[in-house]
Design an enzyme around this catalytic site. Structure first.
Site, PDB file in Angstrom:
ATOM      1  N   ASP A   1     -30.584  22.597  -0.363  1.00 32.44           N
ATOM      2  CA  ASP A   1     -30.537  23.039   1.036  1.00 32.44           C
ATOM      3  C   ASP A   1     -29.995  24.459   1.127  1.00 32.44           C
ATOM      4  OD1 ASP A   1     -27.741  22.801   0.776  1.00 32.44           O
ATOM      5  OD2 ASP A   1     -27.802  20.721   1.431  1.00 32.44           O
TER       6      ASP A   1
ATOM      7  N   ASP B   1     -26.234  21.951  -7.118  1.00 29.66           N
ATOM      8  CA  ASP B   1     -25.538  21.830  -5.836  1.00 29.66           C
ATOM      9  C   ASP B   1     -24.029  21.842  -6.091  1.00 29.66           C
ATOM     10  OD1 ASP B   1     -25.413  21.664  -3.091  1.00 29.66           O
ATOM     11  OD2 ASP B   1     -26.355  19.693  -2.940  1.00 29.66           O
TER      12      ASP B   1
ATOM     13  N   LYS C   1     -32.915  21.092   4.418  1.00 35.79           N
ATOM     14  CA  LYS C   1     -32.531  19.665   4.511  1.00 35.79           C
ATOM     15  C   LYS C   1     -32.043  19.333   5.906  1.00 35.79           C
ATOM     16  CE  LYS C   1     -28.467  18.128   2.865  1.00 35.79           C
ATOM     17  NZ  LYS C   1     -27.455  17.864   1.867  1.00 35.79           N
TER      18      LYS C   1
ATOM     19  N   GLY D   1       0.794  -1.228   0.000  1.00 36.93           N
ATOM     20  CA  GLY D   1       0.000   0.000   0.000  1.00 36.93           C
ATOM     21  C   GLY D   1       0.824   1.275   0.000  1.00 36.93           C
TER      22      GLY D   1
ATOM     23  N   ARG E   1     -16.632  19.767   4.581  1.00 36.97           N
ATOM     24  CA  ARG E   1     -17.970  19.779   5.188  1.00 36.97           C
ATOM     25  C   ARG E   1     -17.931  19.621   6.693  1.00 36.97           C
ATOM     26  NH1 ARG E   1     -20.450  15.707   0.800  1.00 36.97           N
ATOM     27  NH2 ARG E   1     -18.242  15.179   0.734  1.00 36.97           N
TER      28      ARG E   1
HETATM   29  C1  R5P Z   1     -23.999  19.400   1.613  1.00 34.84           C
HETATM   30  O1  R5P Z   1     -24.762  20.226   2.106  1.00 34.84           O
HETATM   31  C2  R5P Z   1     -23.636  19.425   0.171  1.00 34.84           C
HETATM   32  O2  R5P Z   1     -23.909  20.653  -0.407  1.00 34.84           O
HETATM   33  C3  R5P Z   1     -24.354  18.344  -0.605  1.00 34.84           C
HETATM   34  O3  R5P Z   1     -25.743  18.618  -0.649  1.00 34.84           O
HETATM   35  C4  R5P Z   1     -24.139  16.992  -0.002  1.00 34.84           C
HETATM   36  O4  R5P Z   1     -22.817  16.806   0.368  1.00 34.84           O
HETATM   37  C5  R5P Z   1     -24.548  15.923  -0.956  1.00 34.84           C
HETATM   38  O5  R5P Z   1     -24.320  14.686  -0.374  1.00 34.84           O
HETATM   39  P1  R5P Z   1     -25.128  13.412  -0.816  1.00 34.84           P
HETATM   40  O6  R5P Z   1     -25.009  13.307  -2.303  1.00 34.84           O
HETATM   41  O7  R5P Z   1     -24.415  12.283  -0.110  1.00 34.84           O
HETATM   42  O8  R5P Z   1     -26.518  13.571  -0.340  1.00 34.84           O
END
Ligand code: R5P
Length: 297
Positions: A169, A218, A192, A38, A94
């Site tokens: 969201d 998004d 969300k 690895g 995040r």
């Molecule tokens: C979080 O608020 C981001 O903007 C995305 O909405 C989120 O990371 C998407 O993640 P998933 O595709 O796992 O729902």
């Protein structure tokens, strides 16, 4: 010998080649061998110019962080005295607070690691929420956040005319409002709550969707659950079609297939992350930002 070089890995060759061409700089490759246990063996061009741009997106980030940990000091040993990290997708953004006691705030520590290795960090649509700027994220370093939202806004308007743009969201508000502004599109953001890796509860904004073409926009799609929940709701409220536009197409596992099964028609993404859905290139945006950073413009 040129004063500049772009270094890249072969799994990001198309974006690397477009960038090297746009910047008119030589392109050097980081050759990578993974040993059976690895560990990685990396090989850089053996003679580097003073200014090096390293392209490495951090999709599937853990191994790539080790690559960066090894590449940056090695590049300095080989002649570079300024190294810019160009990471079109910056991972670990995040987790920007400890949601439960003892939780590691990965954003802060990954940023500290990168800030220690590179003179500047350039990225596209980083998921900045509570920490709002690249200056805050990389104190004492140059940090540049570009946005693909205007490009995605233009793209969807070219494809569909006047769709309704929806961010699933509140955190998507920053990208949706910019994308909508391009052509004055109707837009809104949902609300969300994430219950787990694969479970979200979501409510779309109270816009009239009956008979309309809806585009969900998004920054990143990972499991796809956010977009799936939003698409199902838009269709239940009478949307004529639901398409998706994202900057970073991570789409883990069968996320893309499940998105289509949920009724999504087109999935468009930028080439910030290499993916079959790439429709919009960020190469010109990145090239312009690098020129400005290098003072060539
Ligand atoms: C979080 O608020 C981001 O903007 C995305 O909405 C989120 O990371 C998407 O993640 P998933 O595709 O796992 O729902």
């Amino acid at each position: 010998m040129s004063e500049h070089m772009l270094l890249a890995f072969d799994d990001e060759a198309p974006l690397a080649q477009a960038l090297a061409y746009a910047l008119d700089v030589p392109l050097g490759w980081v050759r990578c061998h993974r040993f059976p246990d690895g560990e990685l063996r990396l090989r850089l061009p053996d003679n580097l110019p003073p200014r090096v741009l390293l392209l490495r997106g951090l999709q599937q980030p853990n191994e790539k962080l080790v690559e960066l940990l090894l590449c940056a000091p090695a590049a300095r040993e080989l002649g570079a005295n300024e190294i810019v990290l160009l990471s079109p997708y910056l991972a670990y953004m995040r987790q920007d607070m400890a949601f439960t006691p003892g939780e590691v705030v990965s954003q802060r520590h990954v940023a500290a690691l990168l800030g220690g290795l590179f003179d500047a960090v350039l990225t596209v649509d980083p998921h900045l929420h509570r920490v709002r700027s690249m200056e805050e994220l990389f104190p004492g370093r140059r940090g540049v956040a570009l946005s693909a939202a205007p490009l995605l806004g233009q793209w969807v308007a070219q494809q569909l005319g006047e769709p309704v743009l929806i961010g699933p969201d509140e955190e998507a508000a920053q990208w949706v409002s910019v994308a909508a502004q391009e052509r004055g599109l109707t837009h809104g953001v949902g609300h969300k709550r994430r219950l787990g890796d694969h479970e979200v509860v979501l409510e779309l904004p109270p816009l009239a969707l009956q008979g309309r073409a809806v585009v969900l926009l998004d920054d990143v799609a990972s499991t796809g659950q956010t977009l799936i929940a939003a698409a199902q709701q838009a269709l239940a409220r009478g949307a004529a079609s639901v398409d998706v536009a994202v900057t970073h197409a991570l789409f883990v596992g069968d996320a893309l297939q499940r998105l289509h099964e949920a009724g999504v028609r087109h999935v468009w993404s930028t080439d910030a992350v290499p993916h079959a859905s790439n429709a919009v290139s960020v190469a010109p945006l990145l090239a312009q930002a690098v020129r400005e950073l290098w003072g060539c413009e």
